[in-house]
Structure formats: structure tokens, C-alpha cells
Design a protein around this motif. Sequence first.
Motif, PDB file in Angstrom:
ATOM      1  N   PRO A 197       0.819  -1.330  -0.048  1.00  0.00           N
ATOM      2  CA  PRO A 197       0.055   0.003   0.068  1.00  0.00           C
ATOM      3  C   PRO A 197       0.742   1.230   0.009  1.00  0.00           C
ATOM      4  O   PRO A 197       1.896   1.133   0.640  1.00  0.00           O
ATOM      5  N   PRO A 198       0.349   2.363  -0.227  1.00  0.00           N
ATOM      6  CA  PRO A 198       1.015   3.630  -0.727  1.00  0.00           C
ATOM      7  C   PRO A 198       1.288   3.940   0.914  1.00  0.00           C
ATOM      8  O   PRO A 198       0.683   3.761   1.787  1.00  0.00           O
ATOM      9  N   GLU A 199       2.225   4.975   0.983  1.00  0.00           N
ATOM     10  CA  GLU A 199       2.564   5.593   2.279  1.00  0.00           C
ATOM     11  C   GLU A 199       1.660   6.339   2.566  1.00  0.00           C
ATOM     12  O   GLU A 199       0.894   7.253   1.746  1.00  0.00           O
ATOM     13  N   ILE A 200       0.905   6.450   4.002  1.00  0.00           N
ATOM     14  CA  ILE A 200       0.113   7.484   4.180  1.00  0.00           C
ATOM     15  C   ILE A 200       0.556   8.378   5.390  1.00  0.00           C
ATOM     16  O   ILE A 200       0.974   7.951   6.372  1.00  0.00           O
TER      17      ILE A 200
ATOM     18  N   ARG B 109      -0.181  15.102  -9.493  1.00  0.00           N
ATOM     19  CA  ARG B 109      -1.254  14.444  -9.610  1.00  0.00           C
ATOM     20  C   ARG B 109      -1.231  13.075  -8.585  1.00  0.00           C
ATOM     21  O   ARG B 109      -1.969  12.855  -7.991  1.00  0.00           O
ATOM     22  N   LYS B 110       0.004  12.413  -8.477  1.00  0.00           N
ATOM     23  CA  LYS B 110       0.291  11.260  -7.814  1.00  0.00           C
ATOM     24  C   LYS B 110       0.232  11.911  -6.240  1.00  0.00           C
ATOM     25  O   LYS B 110      -0.394  10.692  -5.408  1.00  0.00           O
ATOM     26  N   TYR B 111       0.213  12.925  -5.879  1.00  0.00           N
ATOM     27  CA  TYR B 111       0.033  13.269  -4.673  1.00  0.00           C
ATOM     28  C   TYR B 111      -1.510  13.701  -4.394  1.00  0.00           C
ATOM     29  O   TYR B 111      -2.011  13.544  -3.177  1.00  0.00           O
TER      30      TYR B 111
ATOM     31  N   ILE C 264      -4.113  12.647  -5.812  1.00  0.00           N
ATOM     32  CA  ILE C 264      -5.048  11.564  -5.827  1.00  0.00           C
ATOM     33  C   ILE C 264      -4.931  10.898  -4.357  1.00  0.00           C
ATOM     34  O   ILE C 264      -6.192  10.319  -4.162  1.00  0.00           O
ATOM     35  N   ARG C 265      -3.982  11.277  -3.609  1.00  0.00           N
ATOM     36  CA  ARG C 265      -3.886  10.383  -2.334  1.00  0.00           C
ATOM     37  C   ARG C 265      -4.194  11.471  -1.045  1.00  0.00           C
ATOM     38  O   ARG C 265      -4.135  11.252   0.003  1.00  0.00           O
ATOM     39  N   THR C 266      -4.756  12.630  -1.503  1.00  0.00           N
ATOM     40  CA  THR C 266      -4.940  13.648  -0.628  1.00  0.00           C
ATOM     41  C   THR C 266      -6.483  13.601  -0.348  1.00  0.00           C
ATOM     42  O   THR C 266      -7.274  13.661  -1.144  1.00  0.00           O
ATOM     43  N   LYS C 267      -6.860  14.074   0.703  1.00  0.00           N
ATOM     44  CA  LYS C 267      -8.455  14.418   1.112  1.00  0.00           C
ATOM     45  C   LYS C 267      -8.610  16.006   1.033  1.00  0.00           C
ATOM     46  O   LYS C 267      -9.929  16.392   0.705  1.00  0.00           O
TER      47      LYS C 267
ATOM     48  N   THR D 160      -9.076  17.954  -9.316  1.00  0.00           N
ATOM     49  CA  THR D 160      -8.870  16.394  -8.673  1.00  0.00           C
ATOM     50  C   THR D 160     -10.013  16.280  -7.702  1.00  0.00           C
ATOM     51  O   THR D 160     -10.507  15.238  -7.351  1.00  0.00           O
TER      52      THR D 160
END
Length: 154
Positions: free
Chosen positions: A2-5, A45-47, A49-52, A74
Motif C-alpha cells: 500500500p502507498p505511504e500514508i 497528480r500522484k500526491y 489523488i492520495r489527498t483529501k 482533482t
Amino acid sequence: MPPEIFPFILIGGFDSSAGQAFKKRVFDANKNGVIKVIAHTDDIRKYLIRTKVFFFPSYYREGTPRSVLEALATGLPVVTTDTPGCRDCVIKGENGYLCDPKDHESFAGAISQIFGMDLERYSELSKASTLLVSLTFDENIVIDKILSEMNPQA
């Protein structure tokens, strides 16, 4: 794998006015896993899409910040400052919140509003961000507006 959170991701360098004490606190938080510091990226974008939520606490007269537009596209709610350019990207309470420049209490209050909302309310802000960017900042709309300002008789 899983990606780093991380609770917060800080992308970009520090403003020249950032004091050493502030920088030390950020780097300590980075060491402790509270903040992930990314000095530079060619693919935001890669960051995103993992952001709220997208936070942009600038106090400069930005024009329209491209990074905020990318966050809106996004579908991210935005917390930014009530400064020229930045304020044009947020309809307060509809797709994010504005805070007073250089006012950490105002910024913290805006962050609290985002973190305190339920999923349905968050979803409304997210949809409003996408709608705002498509209706206001779409490339064709901007180009048409520029051309009409340059040649009002057309």
C-alpha cells in the motif's frame, strides 16, 4: 504494497521568510512521520489523488495559483487565504474555506471545519470544487474571455 500514508504532505520549498525554528519543527515532524516533506515533484497528480484536502496558506498576491486549480480539478476541497487570486478559487463554505493571511488561528479554524465534517458534507465540497473549476477556469472559457477583452467589438 500500500502507498505511504501521512497526515500531511508538504510539497515545495520554504519561503525565504520562514524562520529556522519553523523549519526545524517541520523537519522534526518529518522525521517523526507526521509530515512528509517533498522538496520538488514533476507530477503533483500522484500526491493529489492520495489527498483529501488541499491547503494553500499563501499570503502573496498570487494571481490564480495553478496548484489550487489542479487541486480543484482533482475534486479536493481547498483551504487557502483570502488574498487576490486565491480567493477566486474558493466559494466559502461551498468548495472550501478562506482564512486570513498570516493568521494561524484563522487557518486552524478553517482546517477544523474541514476535519469536523461528515462524509456527505465532504462529498458536497468535493463536487463543488470540480464544478467550479470546470465552469470558471476551463481553458476554453479563459481563452474566450481573454479574446473578448482584447477585441470587444467581435
